[in-house]
Design an enzyme around this catalytic site. Structure first.
Site, PDB file in Angstrom:
ATOM      1  N   GLU A   1     -11.844   4.061  -5.115  1.00 42.86           N
ATOM      2  CA  GLU A   1     -10.872   4.883  -5.994  1.00 42.86           C
ATOM      3  C   GLU A   1     -11.250   4.519  -7.369  1.00 42.86           C
ATOM      4  O   GLU A   1     -11.197   3.442  -8.142  1.00 42.86           O
ATOM      5  CB  GLU A   1      -9.509   4.535  -5.552  1.00 42.86           C
ATOM      6  CG  GLU A   1      -9.095   4.899  -4.130  1.00 42.86           C
ATOM      7  CD  GLU A   1      -7.776   4.406  -3.761  1.00 42.86           C
ATOM      8  OE1 GLU A   1      -6.945   4.258  -4.796  1.00 42.86           O
ATOM      9  OE2 GLU A   1      -7.536   4.257  -2.415  1.00 42.86           O
TER      10      GLU A   1
ATOM     11  N   SER B   1       0.788  -1.062   0.030  1.00 41.60           N
ATOM     12  CA  SER B   1       0.025  -0.074  -0.129  1.00 41.60           C
ATOM     13  C   SER B   1       0.694   1.222   0.057  1.00 41.60           C
ATOM     14  O   SER B   1       2.046   1.233   0.271  1.00 41.60           O
ATOM     15  CB  SER B   1      -0.808  -0.182   1.228  1.00 41.60           C
ATOM     16  OG  SER B   1      -0.233  -0.018   2.427  1.00 41.60           O
TER      17      SER B   1
END
Length: 435
Positions: A303, A183
């Site tokens: 997203e 991430s």
């Protein structure tokens, strides 16, 4: 504004009724019924706002993190410090706390222990299945593109350097390489041509989440798309169904959020696709959670990429409140944190809950990143908030060593440009000292 109708007005809601756990929240003096106990795993600035909202609804909050004095620990009923990726430490914490609800705010968690807790009747937010899928780019991308048939950038997965070279040739150069377990840009690199393959593979192996375990990391290689801008659609799954917030625009630096804005006009076709893709993605995750007896309730940050031709592509989803969603503390009837708290406690979340306070205005957030080493103080707060329709959140993190997000400025104005500029002025007016 809060909901006055106990029956949720859910758009795109699921076609079934959910069982709401019969757990008491706040109990008056003399009442022997214990209140709901929520364990936060990760106690940063997002966790702090979640803790406050849970406590407003009467829950008891225990905030855990890897260091003492984390923002949520400063307001919670109880604080714990541990390595949440250590299975033994996490299992001991859960056994000691005996929470009704576990709310992960970070990804570096021993997820196997969460599965054991769920098997013992603990509500994991949004679910163990979802947490595991969203941590793994391969499982998430296959679910999105191959099962839910959401449009994405062309991609291939690779488990060796040779497979990476082959996959890159198929999607075309330039392309981006990411470890499937990582991430915030860790282990990510760009390949301009075949000569970059060896370096990209090495970066993925040494900087991804599996590097400490000395395990080979599978990677995803994705084609570059002609990106125009990015959107986040906060999507809420609750006992009354699924609702989506207005899309949030954003600006990033080195993969980290710096600004976000909500309420700015976007083309109708883009808005409709963004809402549709977000709800479909979250519904797919919630359905998987329910197959395993979990609720899937909570806020998701979906997203999306918007390309120069107006196409909308799914990118990723965060199964928790999103950095860019801090703007909702000034833009919406209920912030993403209040929505998360209500959803996980079984409270219906309606379309009215996620509506903008003033649809004719635009709200913006501006992250305040401090560089240096030491403790941080903020002065001139009154000056910073002298303009109307502005606000500020100072996270009170113990200190900084390098670069760290320490506060966020918020503002509302008539246009996106004005709102972003106003939030920037709030940030610039602060007197920040590192000592």
């Amino acid at each position: 504004m809060t909901d006055t109708n106990p029956v949720a007005e859910s758009v795109c809601s699921t076609n079934h009724s959910d069982h709401v756990p019969d757990r008491p929240l706040g109990s008056p003096l003399g009442d022997s019924a214990p209140c709901t106990c929520a364990l936060l795993l990760g106690s940063g600035e997002l966790g702090k706002e979640i803790a406050i909202e849970l406590m407003r609804l009467g829950a008891r909050v225990i905030a855990a993190d890897s260091y003492a004095g984390a923002p949520a620990q400063q307001v919670a009923h109880e604080a714990r410090v541990l390595d949440m990726a250590n299975a033994d430490e996490l299992n001991a914490l859960i056994a000691d706390v005996k929470p009704d609800i576990i709310i992960p705010e970070v990804e570096a968690i021993a997820t196997a222990e969460l599965s054991r807790a769920a098997a013992d009747g603990v509500q994991v937010v949004p679910s163990c299945q979802i947490a595991q899928i969203c941590m793994d780019r391969e499982r998430l991308r296959r679910l999105a593109a191959e099962t839910l048939e959401l449009p994405t950038t062309p991609y291939r997965f690779a488990g060796t350097e040779e497979e990476l070279e082959s996959g890159a040739a198929e999607v075309g150069f330039p392309c981006v390489v990411k470890p499937v377990m990582s991430s915030s840009g860790h282990g990510q690199s760009v390949m301009r041509g075949p000569d970059d393959v060896a370096h990209a593979w090495q970066v993925a192996q040494t900087e991804g989440r599996t590097a400490k375990e000395h395990a080979v990391s599978r990677v995803v290689v994705e084609a570059f798309a002609p990106l125009d801008y990015e959107l986040t659609v906060l999507t809420v799954a609750s006992s009354s169904g699924i609702v989506a917030c207005a899309p949030i625009g954003q600006r990033q630096e080195d993969g980290d959020y710096r600004e976000s804005w909500q309420g700015s006009p976007i083309p109708d076709d883009v808005r409709i696709k963004a809402d549709d893709y977000a709800v479909r993605m979250v519904r797919g995750l919630v359905d998987l959670a329910r197959e395993h007896g979990e609720t899937g309730w909570g806020v998701y940050g979906v997203e999306l990429f918007v390309l120069v031709d107006g196409s909308v592509l799914f990118n990723e989803v965060s199964p928790r409140p999103h950095d860019t969603g801090m703007v909702t503390m000034i833009s919406q009837n209920l912030s993403e944190f209040a929505l998360h708290a209500r959803a996980v406690l079984g409270v219906p979340v309606s379309a009215r809950s996620v509506a903008l306070r003033d649809p004719s205005k635009v709200a913006a957030s501006h992250a305040i990143v401090v560089a240096g080493k030491g403790e941080v103080s903020f002065g001139s707060v009154a000056k910073a908030l002298a303009e109307p329709d502005t606000d500020l959140r100072i996270f009170a993190k113990p200190g900084v060593d390098g670069h760290r997000r320490m506060a966020v400025a918020l503002a509302v104005a008539d246009t996106e440009a004005d709102a972003r500029a106003k939030a920037g002025r709030v940030a610039d007016a602060l007197d920040v000292t590192v000592f």
